[in-house]
Write an enzyme that holds these catalytic residues in place. Sequence first.
Site, PDB file in Angstrom:
ATOM      1  CG  HIS A   1      -1.978   1.050   1.143  1.00  0.00           C
ATOM      2  ND1 HIS A   1      -1.751   2.357   1.498  1.00  0.00           N
ATOM      3  CD2 HIS A   1      -3.256   0.993   0.700  1.00  0.00           C
ATOM      4  CE1 HIS A   1      -2.849   3.059   1.289  1.00  0.00           C
ATOM      5  NE2 HIS A   1      -3.781   2.261   0.813  1.00  0.00           N
TER       6      HIS A   1
ATOM      7  CD  GLU B   1      -5.587   2.786  -3.046  1.00  0.00           C
ATOM      8  OE1 GLU B   1      -6.763   2.712  -2.725  1.00  0.00           O
ATOM      9  OE2 GLU B   1      -4.651   2.743  -2.229  1.00  0.00           O
TER      10      GLU B   1
HETATM   11  O1  G3P Z   1      -6.497   1.786   0.333  1.00  0.00           O
HETATM   12  C1  G3P Z   1      -7.481   2.717   0.106  1.00  0.00           C
HETATM   13  C2  G3P Z   1      -6.963   4.066   0.035  1.00  0.00           C
HETATM   14  O2  G3P Z   1      -5.633   4.315   0.130  1.00  0.00           O
HETATM   15  C3  G3P Z   1      -7.816   5.121  -0.501  1.00  0.00           C
HETATM   16  O3  G3P Z   1      -8.144   5.902   0.598  1.00  0.00           O
HETATM   17  O4  G3P Z   1      -9.517   7.378   1.882  1.00  0.00           O
HETATM   18  O5  G3P Z   1      -8.961   7.936  -0.471  1.00  0.00           O
HETATM   19  O6  G3P Z   1     -10.543   6.088  -0.010  1.00  0.00           O
HETATM   20  P1  G3P Z   1      -9.364   6.874   0.490  1.00  0.00           P
END
Ligand code: G3P
Length: 219
Positions: free
Chosen positions: A93, A141
């Site tokens: 992550h 992400e």
């Molecule tokens: O692993 C999920 C993440 O990093 C995204 O976080 O709070 O933007 O949905 P968020």
Amino acid sequence: MTQSTIIINFKTYAESTGENAVKLAKICDDVAKETGADIRVAVQAVDVFRIAKEVSIPVYGQHCDDITAGAHTGFILPEALKEAGAKGSLVNHSEHKIPHDKVEAVVKRLKELGLATCICAVDDDEASKVDVFNPDFVAVEPPELIGGNISVSTARPELIKHSVDSVKNSKLLVGAGVKNANDVRIGLQLGAHGVLLASGITKAKDPRAVLLDLVSGTK
Ligand code: G3P
């Protein structure tokens, strides 16, 4: 059509730690049962055992180490994660990055134990590099959008398209800022298999309502 996947990362928010994590996981479990959606939760290693006892949806750890049983103080042993009731783990992550040789090694260990793997990547370039390790999921992400209110679907649709081209061996999840059905719908329309999100659920006043809305975006 294959069913989309929604993974909720509980991170270390107070709202999704300990007893609060159990309550939230039960809400996710209820919504999964009511809607038939594929919802999974990635929880802190210390919460895996108590949550796995209470829900039927898959519980993942948020990280795992490439170690074997022995003298490794403070590390997370893949076998221990499994014995606690986990069905899989996030790896790499953006808040817990590890070198790619370690990613490969821990994915191999998790697979040998029959645990599912979701490797995170910050962009389509990293996604193509970790996709060769054949995890179940690659989750792309962009770090700058994580925890914010603008979703990857709105701000970086081209990243989703490029990631679809980069991820050949695994199912592509996208995440960062995902909050509602529209964010999910756009991601899926661009070719993603599902979403990975955190604050949209963990910080929501009514997580059940938000989750139902997210699920509606998969239909
Ligand atoms: O692993 C999920 C993440 O990093 C995204 O976080 O709070 O933007 O949905 P968020």
